[in-house]
Design an enzyme around this catalytic site. Structure first.
Site, PDB file in Angstrom:
ATOM      1  N   CYS A   1       0.697  -1.229  -0.113  1.00 56.07           N
ATOM      2  CA  CYS A   1       0.033  -0.067  -0.147  1.00 56.07           C
ATOM      3  C   CYS A   1       0.826   1.364   0.132  1.00 56.07           C
ATOM      4  CB  CYS A   1      -1.062  -0.073   1.219  1.00 56.07           C
ATOM      5  SG  CYS A   1      -0.089   0.051   2.615  1.00 56.07           S
TER       6      CYS A   1
ATOM      7  N   ASP B   1       2.160   2.637   2.582  1.00 55.02           N
ATOM      8  CA  ASP B   1       2.109   3.382   3.778  1.00 55.02           C
ATOM      9  C   ASP B   1       3.368   3.248   4.674  1.00 55.02           C
ATOM     10  OD1 ASP B   1      -0.170   4.223   2.949  1.00 55.02           O
ATOM     11  OD2 ASP B   1      -1.600   2.810   4.135  1.00 55.02           O
TER      12      ASP B   1
ATOM     13  N   CYS C   1      -3.212   4.792   6.068  1.00 55.86           N
ATOM     14  CA  CYS C   1      -4.747   4.855   6.284  1.00 55.86           C
ATOM     15  C   CYS C   1      -5.231   5.232   7.484  1.00 55.86           C
ATOM     16  CB  CYS C   1      -5.215   3.445   5.484  1.00 55.86           C
ATOM     17  SG  CYS C   1      -4.763   2.456   6.674  1.00 55.86           S
TER      18      CYS C   1
ATOM     19  N   CYS D   1      -2.258  -3.086   8.512  1.00 52.73           N
ATOM     20  CA  CYS D   1      -2.057  -2.035   9.060  1.00 52.73           C
ATOM     21  C   CYS D   1      -1.713  -1.872  10.376  1.00 52.73           C
ATOM     22  CB  CYS D   1      -3.540  -1.250   8.822  1.00 52.73           C
ATOM     23  SG  CYS D   1      -4.341  -1.319   7.284  1.00 52.73           S
TER      24      CYS D   1
HETATM   25 FE1  FES Z   1      -1.405   0.662   4.116  1.00 55.51          FE
HETATM   26 FE2  FES Z   1      -3.449   0.362   6.079  1.00 55.51          FE
HETATM   27  S1  FES Z   1      -3.802   0.272   3.919  1.00 55.51           S
HETATM   28  S2  FES Z   1      -1.234   0.490   6.397  1.00 55.51           S
END
Ligand code: FES
Length: 127
Positions: A35, A37, A60, A104
């Site tokens: 993702c 992140d 997110c 996450c």
């Molecule tokens: Fe990447 Fe939640 S979608 S940490």
């Protein structure tokens, strides 16, 4: 059923311990390749106890809520106990996360472990 629990929403809207610690004793940064992140944890450590913790998360809602909850859980804890904090425990403390959002909470577990490892290597305490 709502996608997120009230606790997730509350920690997402009003995250605890956001920021940086300039003179942190340990810093850990981890990311999720899928993702994209990123989560960064800063720890202040005194006599093997986490006296302060802050985080920056570019991610997110679940990642932000997980970081917020994780920092609350480890503040005041001994390093050895904080090291054992699992992403499951973080998700449970948030009253659950949807299955596809469990990764996450893994970021929070990994960021804390990375920050503790950083502290240990800086202070020459790696076994
Ligand atoms: Fe990447 Fe939640 S979608 S940490």
């Amino acid at each position: 059923m709502a996608l997120y629990s009230e606790k997730v929403m509350e920690h997402f809207m009003n995250p605890r311990n956001v920021g940086i610690i300039e003179d942190a004793d340990g810093v850990g940064e981890v990311g999720n390749a899928k993702c994209g992140d990123i989560m960064k944890m800063y720890l202040k450590i005194d006599d093997e106890v986490i006296t302060d913790v802050k985080f920056e998360t570019f991610g997110c809602a679940s990642a932000i809520a997980s970081s917020s909850m994780a920092t609350e859980l480890i503040k005041g804890q001994k390093l050895e106990d904080a090291m054992k904090l699992t992403n499951k425990a973080v998700a449970e403390a948030l009253d659950g996360l949807p299955d596809y959002k469990m990764h996450c909470s893994v970021l929070a577990e990994e960021a804390i472990q990375a920050a503790i490892e950083d502290y240990k290597s800086k202070s020459g305490k790696t076994e």
